[in-house]
Design a protein around this motif. Structure first.
Motif, mmCIF file in Angstrom:
data_model
loop_
_atom_site.group_PDB
_atom_site.id
_atom_site.type_symbol
_atom_site.label_atom_id
_atom_site.label_comp_id
_atom_site.label_asym_id
_atom_site.label_seq_id
_atom_site.Cartn_x
_atom_site.Cartn_y
_atom_site.Cartn_z
ATOM 1 N N GLY A 29 0.814 -1.208 0.000
ATOM 2 C CA GLY A 29 0.000 0.000 0.000
ATOM 3 C C GLY A 29 0.845 1.253 0.000
ATOM 4 N N ARG A 30 1.860 1.280 0.849
ATOM 5 C CA ARG A 30 2.719 2.456 0.938
ATOM 6 C C ARG A 30 3.546 2.617 -0.338
ATOM 7 N N SER A 31 4.023 1.504 -0.892
ATOM 8 C CA SER A 31 4.808 1.584 -2.122
ATOM 9 C C SER A 31 3.954 2.094 -3.278
ATOM 10 N N MET A 93 7.599 8.374 1.019
ATOM 11 C CA MET A 93 8.846 7.705 0.657
ATOM 12 C C MET A 93 9.776 7.577 1.867
ATOM 13 N N THR A 94 9.708 8.531 2.779
ATOM 14 C CA THR A 94 10.500 8.402 4.009
ATOM 15 C C THR A 94 10.048 7.180 4.792
ATOM 16 N N ALA A 100 12.009 -0.261 5.140
ATOM 17 C CA ALA A 100 13.038 -1.133 4.573
ATOM 18 C C ALA A 100 14.253 -1.200 5.491
ATOM 19 N N ASN A 101 14.606 -0.058 6.068
ATOM 20 C CA ASN A 101 15.759 -0.009 6.968
ATOM 21 C C ASN A 101 15.525 -0.879 8.194
ATOM 22 N N PHE A 102 14.409 -0.637 8.893
ATOM 23 C CA PHE A 102 14.131 -1.384 10.119
ATOM 24 C C PHE A 102 13.870 -2.864 9.836
ATOM 25 N N ARG A 103 13.227 -3.150 8.715
ATOM 26 C CA ARG A 103 12.938 -4.550 8.387
ATOM 27 C C ARG A 103 14.239 -5.307 8.127
ATOM 28 N N THR A 104 15.171 -4.667 7.423
ATOM 29 C CA THR A 104 16.453 -5.311 7.166
ATOM 30 C C THR A 104 17.228 -5.496 8.459
ATOM 31 N N VAL A 105 17.202 -4.486 9.322
ATOM 32 C CA VAL A 105 17.876 -4.611 10.615
ATOM 33 C C VAL A 105 17.305 -5.796 11.388
ATOM 34 N N LYS A 106 15.983 -5.945 11.372
ATOM 35 C CA LYS A 106 15.350 -7.022 12.135
ATOM 36 C C LYS A 106 15.714 -8.394 11.577
ATOM 37 N N VAL A 107 15.721 -8.542 10.251
ATOM 38 C CA VAL A 107 16.051 -9.857 9.700
ATOM 39 C C VAL A 107 17.531 -10.176 9.916
ATOM 40 N N VAL A 108 18.389 -9.156 9.880
ATOM 41 C CA VAL A 108 19.819 -9.390 10.119
ATOM 42 C C VAL A 108 20.055 -9.763 11.577
ATOM 43 N N SER A 140 17.960 0.943 1.910
ATOM 44 C CA SER A 140 16.768 1.772 2.098
ATOM 45 C C SER A 140 16.748 2.941 1.126
ATOM 46 N N GLN A 141 17.902 3.539 0.851
ATOM 47 C CA GLN A 141 17.953 4.656 -0.092
ATOM 48 C C GLN A 141 17.599 4.219 -1.505
#
Length: 570
Positions: A29-31, A93-94, A100-108, A140-141
């Motif tokens: 939805g956000r995308s 977009m922010t 994306a930033n937080f989701r990647t941090v969580k999976v890592v 994320s960028q």
């Protein structure tokens, strides 16, 4: 945006591009809103030249001031609405980038936890730090392409259609510009991916070296090796610098073409439109509109190049994340239950047998040999070790971790209040904490801190001395209260007086529970129920401390420094 406690989902680890697409599909939805807002915003930028041309042709040139006022008002309204759209686009977009930033941090982080003890064996500290510090932000960028990137394509096609209504030759020139841009920039983006990949790899190596230097600087200084490692770090940093220059060289060409080519288009189209206006094929208002269209087009075209650049770097960063996510933890194929009653822990490779309910010590001239035995008994390395009559490899790993604790003498200490640091995953009561503090002889540590147990401790206990850190680690292990405690050198950094008290209290506190320590200190060995003397990683003698002192010269040399025994052995 993803909640701190929300399941981030199962990432697509088939490649860097697929991982980026997974981040987009996790917030559809956000995308979609970002793409719609970005497209509308950029298309309305092209509406300004159109409205301006209408104001000139229908209002200013014939002198129809009401028409001029209407078109001017429309231009103002579209501009104000587009300004609001720009705000909403940026906010959306922010949120896309932050998700994306937080989701990647969580999976890592989740993968690091999943790997557990295998993490240090499967990935270097530098690689994990590089992912957390640089790659997450780069990924994320790169998702900016979801909003303004899509909008740039849509606005490009809209402007081409508007130009087609004015002049076919001008529209053809503009339409051919994008393929030409791809031909010129595409190879550079591919080259950038290669250079960026090498740069990231070298950056991970250098980050790991920085961590090694920071952790061992005091030791290196004492051994006189600080200069040697400083020279190695200088060489590595120079290689990284050279690779960074290569990345910068390609990046400069990409960005220069991104800014320069649209300007060339602007000049070519303006010249062509001016000739058509001079020949009377288009009106003055249409000439102004063409100039405005192409001026507006500079932004989307430059944005497309920038998005290509960001996406190229994002794919490289995503590949590193995917490579980390593909790592597998220690194999766990166990299906047999662990012994329900206290049982012997046996390591056939060394001959060590740990009797339940006893305090057993492993003494050896090579500390690494004792650590290897502990790793096998704690199932941190494949072995034939058994618990009772069940091989450790046949027991589910979670059962072993719940009942057997390996306490390393250099285990990590995380930053935070001392109470949280020593509590682990449990919530021990005040009485339990008090008893554990007494056993670890850590009363003076708690009393010396300004707020006692609520005092903040730096990462790795940097605001504590070496002996204090060791006692805090032992305190944490005691509070975990495992059925079997395997402690590696738990008193090596303590003075003799404190070490004697720890050994005595540890024997009392763990009475009836299985405890193993590795040590060559007679103050510790004297309190052990059983001592295994290891030579070349295998049991050479077993008995009490006094029995081994009387009957084993090698053991006496090791723990008592008996000169007569040394002469006998020689």
């Amino acid at each position: 945006m993803i909640d701190a406690y929300e399941d981030p989902g199962r990432p697509d680890c088939r490649g860097g591009g697929r991982y980026l697409w997974w981040l987009v599909t996790r917030q559809p939805g956000r995308s979609l809103a970002g793409a719609l807002l970005g497209s509308t915003w950029m298309v309305l930028l092209a509406a300004a030249p159109y409205l301006l041309s209408r104001a000139i042709d229908e209002g200013l040139e014939p002198g129809d001031f009401p028409a001029l006022a209407r078109w001017t008002a429309a231009l103002f309204a579209v501009g104000a609405f587009n300004a609001w759209l720009s705000i909403m686009r940026h906010r959306t977009m922010t949120r896309v980038r932050m998700d994306a930033n937080f989701r990647t941090v969580k999976v890592v982080v989740g993968q690091a936890i999943r790997l557990g003890a295998a993490l240090s064996r499967r990935a270097g500290a530098g690689e994990v730090v590089t992912i957390g510090v640089g790659d997450v932000l780069t990924i994320s960028q790169s998702l900016t392409v979801v909003g303004p990137g899509v909008g740039a394509v849509v606005s490009y096609l809209v402007v081409a259609a508007l130009l087609l209504s004015v002049s076919v030759p001008i529209a053809v020139v503009v339409l051919l510009g994008m393929p030409l841009l791809g031909v010129l920039v595409g190879p550079l983006l591919a080259r950038l991916q290669g250079a960026e990949t090498d740069y990231r790899e070298r950056q991970g190596v250098l980050t790991a070296r920085i961590g090694d230097l920071a952790g061992g600087l005091r030791v290196l200084n004492g051994l006189g090796g600080k200069g040697l490692f400083a020279d190695a770090f200088h060489r590595d940093s120079q290689r990284l610098l050279a690779q960074g220059y290569r990345v910068g060289a390609v990046t400069s060409w990409v960005q220069a073409l991104g800014m320069g080519l649209p300007t060339v288009f602007l000049g070519v189209v303006t010249w062509l439109a001016a000739r058509l206006a001079a020949q009377g094929d288009i009106t003055v208002g249409e000439l102004v509109a063409v100039y405005g269209y192409v001026a507006v087009l500079v932004g989307p075209v430059a944005f497309l190049v920038e998005c290509g650049y960001q996406l190229s770097r994002g794919v490289v960063a995503a590949r590193r994340v995917v490579r980390f996510l593909r790592l597998e933890p220690m194999e766990d194929t166990g299906t047999r239950p662990a012994p329900t009653a206290p049982a012997v822990l046996h390591d056939p490779e060394s001959g060590v047998r740990i009797q339940p309910g006893h305090l057993t010590a492993l003494a050896t001239a090579a500390p690494a040999d004792a650590t290897t035995v502990i790793d096998r008994l704690g199932r941190y390395t494949p072995s034939t070790a058994a618990w009772g009559d069940v091989p450790l490899s046949d027991i589910p790993l979670h059962q072993i971790r719940e009942r057997i604790l390996v306490a390393e003498h250099e285990a990590d200490l995380f930053a935070g209040p001392l109470r949280d640091l020593i509590s682990g995953r449990g919530t021990p009561g005040d009485d339990d904490i008090t008893r554990a503090i007494h056993t670890a002889v850590a009363d003076d540590i708690v009393q010396s801190l300004p707020n006692g147990l609520d005092s903040p401790i730096d990462a790795q206990g940097r605001n504590l001395s070496g002996g204090q850190r060791q006692r805090i680690r032992l305190l944490r292990a005691l509070l975990a209260d495992p059925e079997i405690l395997l402690a590696i050198e738990p008193t090596s950094a303590l003075d003799a007086h404190t070490e004697a008290r720890v050994a005595e209290r540890l024997h009392e506190a763990r009475n009836g529970r299985t405890t193993v320590v590795t040590s060559t200190s007679p103050l510790v060995l004297d309190h052990a129920d059983t001592v295994h003397y290891l030579v070349d990683g295998k049991v050479a003698a077993t008995g009490t401390h006094d029995e081994l002192l009387d009957g084993e010269p090698g053991y006496r040399v090791l723990v008592a420094r008996d000169e007569n025994a040394e002469e006998l052995l020689s």
